[in-house]
Design a protein around this motif. Structure first.
Motif, mmCIF file in Angstrom:
data_model
loop_
_atom_site.group_PDB
_atom_site.id
_atom_site.type_symbol
_atom_site.label_atom_id
_atom_site.label_comp_id
_atom_site.label_asym_id
_atom_site.label_seq_id
_atom_site.Cartn_x
_atom_site.Cartn_y
_atom_site.Cartn_z
ATOM 1 N N ARG A 1 1.326 -7.423 4.033
ATOM 2 C CA ARG A 1 0.181 -6.464 4.536
ATOM 3 C C ARG A 1 0.259 -4.996 4.064
ATOM 4 N NH1 ARG A 1 1.473 -8.612 10.733
ATOM 5 N NH2 ARG A 1 1.178 -10.840 10.248
ATOM 6 N N LEU A 2 1.331 -4.740 4.026
ATOM 7 C CA LEU A 2 1.534 -3.222 3.689
ATOM 8 C C LEU A 2 1.066 -2.952 1.932
ATOM 9 C CD1 LEU A 2 3.030 -0.512 2.952
ATOM 10 C CD2 LEU A 2 5.030 -1.869 2.238
ATOM 11 N N VAL A 3 1.274 -4.180 1.144
ATOM 12 C CA VAL A 3 0.562 -4.031 -0.116
ATOM 13 C C VAL A 3 -0.993 -4.085 0.210
ATOM 14 C CG1 VAL A 3 0.378 -5.105 -2.279
ATOM 15 C CG2 VAL A 3 2.697 -5.329 -1.007
ATOM 16 N N GLU A 4 -1.544 -4.835 0.661
ATOM 17 C CA GLU A 4 -2.920 -4.714 1.044
ATOM 18 C C GLU A 4 -3.339 -3.465 1.474
ATOM 19 O OE1 GLU A 4 -5.079 -6.900 -0.330
ATOM 20 O OE2 GLU A 4 -3.181 -7.852 -1.083
ATOM 21 N N ALA A 5 -2.585 -2.912 2.411
ATOM 22 C CA ALA A 5 -3.079 -1.686 2.922
ATOM 23 C C ALA A 5 -2.982 -0.499 1.898
ATOM 24 C CB ALA A 5 -1.941 -1.235 4.192
ATOM 25 N N LEU A 6 -1.880 -0.301 1.088
ATOM 26 C CA LEU A 6 -2.181 0.405 -0.133
ATOM 27 C C LEU A 6 -3.121 0.139 -0.608
ATOM 28 C CD1 LEU A 6 1.775 0.517 -1.274
ATOM 29 C CD2 LEU A 6 0.266 2.377 -0.199
ATOM 30 N N THR B 1 -6.037 -0.894 -0.098
ATOM 31 C CA THR B 1 -7.276 -0.377 0.411
ATOM 32 C C THR B 1 -7.855 0.949 0.791
ATOM 33 O OG1 THR B 1 -6.489 -0.776 2.892
ATOM 34 C CG2 THR B 1 -7.839 -2.724 1.658
ATOM 35 N N ARG B 2 -6.649 1.880 0.302
ATOM 36 C CA ARG B 2 -6.672 3.245 0.430
ATOM 37 C C ARG B 2 -7.637 3.680 -0.411
ATOM 38 N NH1 ARG B 2 -6.007 5.348 4.832
ATOM 39 N NH2 ARG B 2 -5.558 7.326 3.805
ATOM 40 N N PRO B 3 -8.118 5.072 -0.502
ATOM 41 C CA PRO B 3 -9.303 5.638 -1.224
ATOM 42 C C PRO B 3 -8.606 5.804 -2.616
ATOM 43 C CG PRO B 3 -9.251 6.848 0.982
ATOM 44 C CD PRO B 3 -8.204 5.642 0.816
ATOM 45 N N ALA B 4 -9.340 5.225 -3.631
ATOM 46 C CA ALA B 4 -8.927 5.109 -4.923
ATOM 47 C C ALA B 4 -8.625 6.534 -5.592
ATOM 48 C CB ALA B 4 -9.946 4.565 -5.900
ATOM 49 N N ASP B 5 -8.874 7.468 -4.992
ATOM 50 C CA ASP B 5 -8.796 9.081 -5.610
ATOM 51 C C ASP B 5 -7.709 9.564 -4.698
ATOM 52 O OD1 ASP B 5 -10.160 9.234 -3.222
ATOM 53 O OD2 ASP B 5 -11.458 10.918 -4.029
ATOM 54 N N SER C 1 -0.856 8.158 -0.103
ATOM 55 C CA SER C 1 -1.067 6.631 0.526
ATOM 56 C C SER C 1 0.077 6.147 1.063
ATOM 57 C CB SER C 1 -1.671 5.741 -0.915
ATOM 58 O OG SER C 1 -2.664 6.141 -1.207
ATOM 59 N N LEU C 2 1.356 6.331 0.417
ATOM 60 C CA LEU C 2 2.634 5.911 1.010
ATOM 61 C C LEU C 2 2.891 6.493 2.234
ATOM 62 C CD1 LEU C 2 4.503 5.868 -2.219
ATOM 63 C CD2 LEU C 2 3.862 3.878 -1.177
ATOM 64 N N ALA C 3 2.575 7.948 2.389
ATOM 65 C CA ALA C 3 2.811 8.515 3.653
ATOM 66 C C ALA C 3 1.920 8.072 4.720
ATOM 67 C CB ALA C 3 2.661 10.108 3.556
ATOM 68 N N HIS C 4 0.984 7.494 4.463
ATOM 69 C CA HIS C 4 -0.061 6.880 5.404
ATOM 70 C C HIS C 4 0.258 5.562 5.954
ATOM 71 C CE1 HIS C 4 -4.030 6.612 7.601
ATOM 72 N NE2 HIS C 4 -3.881 5.347 6.945
ATOM 73 N N VAL C 5 0.745 4.890 4.934
ATOM 74 C CA VAL C 5 0.921 3.561 5.195
ATOM 75 C C VAL C 5 2.594 3.222 5.830
ATOM 76 C CG1 VAL C 5 1.006 1.251 4.110
ATOM 77 C CG2 VAL C 5 -0.866 2.727 3.719
ATOM 78 N N LEU C 6 3.334 3.460 5.074
ATOM 79 C CA LEU C 6 4.699 3.178 5.590
ATOM 80 C C LEU C 6 5.227 3.438 7.125
ATOM 81 C CD1 LEU C 6 6.880 4.208 2.291
ATOM 82 C CD2 LEU C 6 5.971 1.823 3.012
ATOM 83 N N PRO C 7 5.070 4.652 7.360
ATOM 84 C CA PRO C 7 5.433 4.808 8.870
ATOM 85 C C PRO C 7 4.933 3.865 9.775
ATOM 86 C CG PRO C 7 4.802 6.970 7.847
ATOM 87 C CD PRO C 7 4.276 5.864 7.159
ATOM 88 N N ASP C 8 3.868 3.523 9.892
ATOM 89 C CA ASP C 8 3.065 2.527 10.839
ATOM 90 C C ASP C 8 3.475 1.049 10.430
ATOM 91 O OD1 ASP C 8 1.784 4.822 12.201
ATOM 92 O OD2 ASP C 8 0.040 4.606 10.897
ATOM 93 N N GLU D 1 2.251 -3.472 -8.985
ATOM 94 C CA GLU D 1 1.058 -3.754 -9.559
ATOM 95 C C GLU D 1 -0.200 -2.862 -8.774
ATOM 96 O OE1 GLU D 1 0.985 -8.095 -8.654
ATOM 97 O OE2 GLU D 1 2.454 -8.308 -10.168
ATOM 98 N N VAL D 2 -0.121 -2.586 -7.495
ATOM 99 C CA VAL D 2 -1.120 -2.073 -7.044
ATOM 100 C C VAL D 2 -1.189 -0.321 -7.494
ATOM 101 C CG1 VAL D 2 -2.047 -0.685 -4.835
ATOM 102 C CG2 VAL D 2 -1.182 -3.250 -4.765
#
Length: 206
Positions: A72-77, A79-83, A89-96, A139-140
């Motif tokens: 799910r972490l991989v998929e969350a990364l 889906t983050r904005p491409a730019d 992106s890591l700071a947004h996804v990893l803590p939660d 890969e992401v």
């Protein structure tokens, strides 16, 4: 035929999750020695043979749930904005994600850290799980940055950050030297890494 195959695969996944959940519960409640093929199978209401069809070892069964949730972490990364910069992106996804990946209860996380420190087979399996997740994250990152996953080193270096951060944070937190939460420690770690870890710089010449 397609729907039948889909149903079969969903049933297999449900059995795999049930077995891994049972193995995790046995470890956290009774210790790793309680995690046997027979005990896990009984808890999941299947046969020991079914357990062995899914997992080669108790360590694999215990940590398989972490691997599934880490996807799910991989998929969350993805889906983050491409730019968006990868660090952001890591700071947004990893803590939660740290608690949902490793277990909702902090006492379970502490048990995992202790068991991995005391059991070489568990530590080896944990490293294998993190390695598989790092490859998916690489890969992401390669997709987002236009890098060649087979020829460029940068995606692999950056993909190692989540795994290294998780391990360092868990060991630091489990040492009982901080009152900070695991998500807050992850946020601090990502910020320090993004800023270049000042402690790693040479001291100025007097």
């Amino acid at each position: 035929m397609t729907s039948d195959l889909g149903l079969r695969e969903r049933k297999k996944l449900a059995t795999r999750i049930a077995l891994s959940d049972a193995a995790w519960s046995l470890m956290t409640e009774h210790g790793i020695d309680a995690v046997t093929a027979e005990a896990v199978a009984a808890a999941a209401d299947v046969s020991p043979r079914t357990f062995r069809n899914y997992f080669a070892s108790r360590e694999e069964a215990i940590l398989d749930g972490i691997l599934l949730r880490a996807n799910r972490l991989v998929e969350a990364l993805r889906t983050r904005p491409a730019d968006e910069p990868v660090w952001d992106s890591l700071a947004h996804v990893l803590p939660d994600m740290i608690m949902s990946v490793l277990g909702e209860r902090e006492c379970d996380v502490a048990t995992l850290v202790r068991v991995c420190s005391e059991n070489p087979a568990m530590l080896a399996q944990q490293l294998a799980v993190f390695g598989r997740v790092e490859r998916l994250i690489a890969e992401v990152i390669a997709e987002r940055t236009g890098a060649d996953i087979e020829r460029d080193l940068a995606p692999h270096l950056l993909a190692a950050v989540p795994g290294a951060t998780m391990r360092a944070v868990l060991n630091f937190w489990a040492g009982g030297v901080t009152d900070a939460t695991l998500p807050d420690l992850v946020r601090t770690s990502i910020a320090q890494l993004r800023d270049g870890l000042p402690l790693g710089r040479a001291a100025p010449v007097a």
